[in-house]
Design a protein around this motif. Structure first.
Motif, PDB file in Angstrom:
ATOM      1  N   ASP A 423       0.877  -1.182   0.000  1.00 17.59           N
ATOM      2  CA  ASP A 423       0.000   0.000   0.000  1.00 17.59           C
ATOM      3  C   ASP A 423       0.909   1.225   0.000  1.00 17.59           C
ATOM      4  N   GLU A 424       1.002   1.897  -1.143  1.00 17.37           N
ATOM      5  CA  GLU A 424       1.922   3.023  -1.271  1.00 17.37           C
ATOM      6  C   GLU A 424       1.500   4.208  -0.409  1.00 17.37           C
ATOM      7  N   GLN A 425       0.187   4.391  -0.232  1.00 10.56           N
ATOM      8  CA  GLN A 425      -0.265   5.533   0.558  1.00 10.56           C
ATOM      9  C   GLN A 425      -0.020   5.288   2.048  1.00 10.56           C
ATOM     10  N   ALA A 426      -0.288   4.062   2.514  1.00 12.58           N
ATOM     11  CA  ALA A 426      -0.092   3.751   3.938  1.00 12.58           C
ATOM     12  C   ALA A 426       1.360   3.399   4.240  1.00 12.58           C
ATOM     13  N   ARG A 427       2.149   3.228   3.193  1.00 13.78           N
ATOM     14  CA  ARG A 427       3.549   2.810   3.321  1.00 13.78           C
ATOM     15  C   ARG A 427       3.664   1.534   4.148  1.00 13.78           C
ATOM     16  N   THR A 428       2.880   0.532   3.740  1.00  9.41           N
ATOM     17  CA  THR A 428       2.918  -0.767   4.418  1.00  9.41           C
ATOM     18  C   THR A 428       3.049  -1.871   3.382  1.00  9.41           C
ATOM     19  N   VAL A 429       3.555  -3.006   3.844  1.00 15.55           N
ATOM     20  CA  VAL A 429       3.560  -4.231   3.045  1.00 15.55           C
ATOM     21  C   VAL A 429       3.029  -5.342   3.950  1.00 15.55           C
ATOM     22  N   VAL A 441      14.380  -5.880   2.901  1.00 13.79           N
ATOM     23  CA  VAL A 441      14.152  -4.438   2.826  1.00 13.79           C
ATOM     24  C   VAL A 441      15.501  -3.749   2.978  1.00 13.79           C
ATOM     25  N   LEU A 442      15.818  -2.847   2.049  1.00 18.13           N
ATOM     26  CA  LEU A 442      17.067  -2.103   2.066  1.00 18.13           C
ATOM     27  C   LEU A 442      16.760  -0.665   2.458  1.00 18.13           C
ATOM     28  N   SER A 443      17.460  -0.167   3.472  1.00 19.41           N
ATOM     29  CA  SER A 443      17.230   1.198   3.942  1.00 19.41           C
ATOM     30  C   SER A 443      18.564   1.853   4.257  1.00 19.41           C
ATOM     31  N   ALA A 444      18.483   3.117   4.602  1.00 16.95           N
ATOM     32  CA  ALA A 444      19.712   3.847   4.921  1.00 16.95           C
ATOM     33  C   ALA A 444      20.375   3.324   6.180  1.00 16.95           C
ATOM     34  N   THR A 445      19.595   2.692   7.053  1.00 15.41           N
ATOM     35  CA  THR A 445      20.153   2.151   8.303  1.00 15.41           C
ATOM     36  C   THR A 445      20.670   0.733   8.139  1.00 15.41           C
ATOM     37  N   GLY A 446      20.528   0.167   6.945  1.00 17.37           N
ATOM     38  CA  GLY A 446      21.002  -1.195   6.719  1.00 17.37           C
ATOM     39  C   GLY A 446      19.889  -2.129   6.278  1.00 17.37           C
ATOM     40  N   GLU A 473       9.767   3.249   4.770  1.00 14.19           N
ATOM     41  CA  GLU A 473       9.848   4.687   4.563  1.00 14.19           C
ATOM     42  C   GLU A 473      10.253   4.995   3.123  1.00 14.19           C
ATOM     43  N   ARG A 474      10.045   6.263   2.770  1.00  5.87           N
ATOM     44  CA  ARG A 474      10.457   6.711   1.443  1.00  5.87           C
ATOM     45  C   ARG A 474      11.946   6.467   1.257  1.00  5.87           C
ATOM     46  N   GLY A 475      12.321   5.946   0.082  1.00  3.72           N
ATOM     47  CA  GLY A 475      13.719   5.654  -0.217  1.00  3.72           C
ATOM     48  C   GLY A 475      14.129   4.235   0.116  1.00  3.72           C
ATOM     49  N   GLU A 476      13.265   3.510   0.871  1.00  7.52           N
ATOM     50  CA  GLU A 476      13.582   2.116   1.150  1.00  7.52           C
ATOM     51  C   GLU A 476      13.200   1.252  -0.059  1.00  7.52           C
ATOM     52  N   THR A 477      13.847   0.112  -0.165  1.00  4.70           N
ATOM     53  CA  THR A 477      13.645  -0.780  -1.316  1.00  4.70           C
ATOM     54  C   THR A 477      13.263  -2.164  -0.826  1.00  4.70           C
ATOM     55  N   LEU A 478      12.211  -2.731  -1.430  1.00 10.97           N
ATOM     56  CA  LEU A 478      11.732  -4.071  -1.101  1.00 10.97           C
ATOM     57  C   LEU A 478      12.179  -5.035  -2.193  1.00 10.97           C
ATOM     58  N   LEU A 535      12.699 -12.250  -9.761  1.00  6.62           N
ATOM     59  CA  LEU A 535      13.102 -11.157  -8.884  1.00  6.62           C
ATOM     60  C   LEU A 535      12.145  -9.981  -9.073  1.00  6.62           C
ATOM     61  N   VAL A 536      11.623  -9.442  -7.945  1.00  9.02           N
ATOM     62  CA  VAL A 536      10.779  -8.253  -7.978  1.00  9.02           C
ATOM     63  C   VAL A 536      11.390  -7.229  -7.028  1.00  9.02           C
ATOM     64  N   VAL A 537      11.630  -6.010  -7.522  1.00  6.79           N
ATOM     65  CA  VAL A 537      12.205  -4.938  -6.718  1.00  6.79           C
ATOM     66  C   VAL A 537      11.222  -3.767  -6.717  1.00  6.79           C
ATOM     67  N   TYR A 538      10.919  -3.247  -5.495  1.00  3.97           N
ATOM     68  CA  TYR A 538      10.045  -2.082  -5.379  1.00  3.97           C
ATOM     69  C   TYR A 538      10.766  -0.991  -4.598  1.00  3.97           C
ATOM     70  N   GLU A 539      10.812   0.201  -5.200  1.00  3.00           N
ATOM     71  CA  GLU A 539      11.449   1.345  -4.571  1.00  3.00           C
ATOM     72  C   GLU A 539      10.364   2.299  -4.086  1.00  3.00           C
ATOM     73  N   ALA A 540      10.287   2.482  -2.763  1.00  2.00           N
ATOM     74  CA  ALA A 540       9.272   3.368  -2.195  1.00  2.00           C
ATOM     75  C   ALA A 540       9.582   4.810  -2.557  1.00  2.00           C
ATOM     76  N   ARG A 541       8.572   5.533  -3.078  1.00  3.93           N
ATOM     77  CA  ARG A 541       8.770   6.914  -3.521  1.00  3.93           C
ATOM     78  C   ARG A 541       7.884   7.844  -2.715  1.00  3.93           C
TER      79      ARG A 541
END
Length: 541
Positions: A423-429, A441-446, A473-478, A535-541
């Motif tokens: 859900d892109e609006q709720a920022r949930t998976v 999940v790839l994020s700035a914190t690891g 969060e925005r910028g994280e990658t699934l 492989l499926v990659v999703y980048e949260a925007r």
């Protein structure tokens, strides 16, 4: 000299007109009445047999021969050879036979040769001939070496026929070994025909919608380089291709090649025979047999290739239908690599299903096995999963439905699947796993793993499937993937997961996310790895 003189001298009467016009008294060997005993005996042998025989006597090797040998001399040498020096008669091959004659007449040793190949002009053109013959020394009345007797048989027809038969046999055997492969058919045919002295040039052209296309040519190019233009004008080749009627262009046979089934022209074969042999019925039959053998092989290979191409077209269309279209939304990137590089699909699958209002259903799965059998099962599971997601079912409910569907589909049991709704609006998976490796999940914190919502392989669930929800969060990658990306025979699964997290985190820190899929497949997979990867990659925007 009259025949009666020769008859009194030799005790025999020569047949035909062989000796009638020769003034023997004026020749170096003199009148027959003065001939030595050996010479008279040898001449008697000449004219008492139908087998080709000649005598060469005296310092100039003056020739006397019978009717049988006259036919061997041909029209350019007979009858002028009677009473003439042997070196003059056989000047065109004297470099080959002269030393043999000298050996016999100087040593007295007899010589025998079988199927000796000689090039001679005896019928108005330079021709290849073969002879089996013996040279035996003759002595004069003082017992000194004075000449020789030659008993000879021409074996040209047998030698050439045997050689042509060997070419046909080698060609047939070679073509049989590479049947159904058009490129190898052309290569082995060219190799065989280049070695044959009875085929000066061979070329094959395929009849295509755009005109003739050269497939094979044994004609040497400039300075002996690559094949070049053959002896047959293009208009002749095109005419034979269109008319499907064989033609002869000089000494070259041009024959059409038709499809195995039907009369559609598929090519043209052009063969030029041996210029050192008469362009007679035997040579034309040989060229026709070569053309037929080559043409049949090409027709079978071309027909097979067309059938394979047709099947490949159908197969590719069916396989393409099994794969989903590109999501077409920003931030989504998918990659697929089947284990069998001859196929477009395998047992792994993925799907991204737009559900509206910024919601997307995801499914990534792995069937047991590889190849078309697994792909067929995969296609049905993917379609079923898409249908369930489009009913707005939750990930757990979707897997429950796939459990029931798998129980009716042989080969679907024990497949691993992860289903999620982003859900892109709720920022949930929200996700649920059926024996599948955890999403990353790839994020700035690891990197972190989504390890909840875990259940058994498809078809083995004892009850309702669990599911879990995570935020991002925005910028994280699934990243969702199949186990072909991380599993290795020589290491545990944890090692593969750690390698994935390390490489993926380093990649997104330095490169755009849309390059992640290709880089993961390129770096994670061993050379020659044989497992499907989805492989499926999703980048949260």
């Amino acid at each position: 000299m009259p025949d009666t003189w020769l008859a009194r001298a030799t005790g025999t009467t020569p047949t035909g007109v062989l000796a009638r016009s020769v003034d023997w008294a004026s020749t170096p060997i003199g009148s027959p009445r003065s001939w030595p005993r050996d010479l008279r005996a040898a001449v008697r042998i000449c004219f008492s047999t139908e087998f080709p025989v000649f005598v060469a006597w005296g310092p100039e090797r003056t020739m006397i021969y019978n009717e049988g040998y006259s036919r061997m001399l041909g029209t350019t040498k007979h009858p002028g050879a009677m009473g003439a020096p042997m070196a003059d008669v056989w000047a065109d091959i004297w470099d080959s036979v002269g030393p043999l004659v000298d050996t016999v007449t100087s040593t007295g040793r007899s010589l025998f040769f079988e199927d000796m190949r000689l090039l001679t002009d005896r019928s108005g053109f330079l021709e290849e001939a073969a002879f089996t013959f013996s040279y035996s020394a003759l002595r004069d009345d003082r017992d000194e070496l004075a000449g020789m007797l030659c008993i000879v048989g021409e074996t040209t027809d047998r030698v050439v026929a045997s050689r042509r038969f060997e070419t046909l046999g080698t060609l047939s055997t070679s073509l049989h070994r590479v049947k159904l492969d058009i490129e190898l058919t052309a290569k082995v045919a060219a190799d065989v025909l280049r070695e044959s002295p009875d085929v000066t040039h061979a070329e094959v052209h395929l009849c295509t919608s755009g005109g003739l296309t050269e497939l094979l040519s044994t004609h040497p190019g400039p300075d002996g380089g690559a094949p070049g233009t053959g002896p047959v004008p293009r208009e002749v080749l095109e005419r034979v291709c269109a008319s499907r009627v064989a033609e002869r262009f000089g000494t070259t046979l041009v024959e059409p090649v038709s499809a195995v089934l039907g009369d559609a022209p598929v090519g043209v074969v052009a063969l030029t025979g041996n210029p050192l042999r008469p362009d007679d019925e035997a040579q034309q039959l040989f060229l026709h047999l070569v053309a037929a053998s080559l043409g049949n092989a090409l027709a079978v290979a071309l027909t097979h290739q067309k059938q394979v191409d047709d099947l490949q077209t159908v197969s590719s269309a069916l396989q393409a239908a099994m794969l989903p279209a590109d999501p077409g939304s920003p931030g989504w990137h998918t990659r697929y690599r089947p284990a069998d590089d001859r196929l477009a699909v395998g047992g792994d699958w993925y799907d991204v299903v737009p559900l509206g209002s910024g919601r997307f259903g995801l499914v990534v799965g792995d069937c047991v096995g590889h190849g078309l059998g697994a792909a067929a099962v995969m296609g049905q599971l993917r379609s079923a999963a898409r249908a369930l997601l489009l009913q707005d079912l939750s990930p757990a409910a979707t897997l429950d439905g796939l459990d029931r569907f798998a129980s009716t589909l042989p080969g679907a049991e024990c497949a691993s699947v992860v289903c999620a709704v982003v859900d892109e609006q709720a920022r949930t998976v929200t996700y649920s796993k059926a024996g599948h490796p955890p999403p990353l999940v790839l994020s700035a914190t690891g990197p972190r793993w989504l390890e909840d919502g875990t259940g058994t392989l498809l078809g083995l669930a004892p009850g309702p499937r669990p599911e879990a929800t995570a935020t991002f969060e925005r910028g994280e990658t699934l990243v969702l993937y199949t186990d072909g990306l991380v599993e290795r025979r020589d290491e545990g699964l944890d090692d593969g997961l750690a390698r994935l997290a390390r490489i993926a985190a380093a990649t997104v820190a330095e490169r755009p996310v849309d390059q992640l899929g290709d880089l993961l497949i390129g770096t994670m997979l061993d050379v020659g790895a044989r497992d499907d990867v989805a492989l499926v990659v999703y980048e949260a925007r």
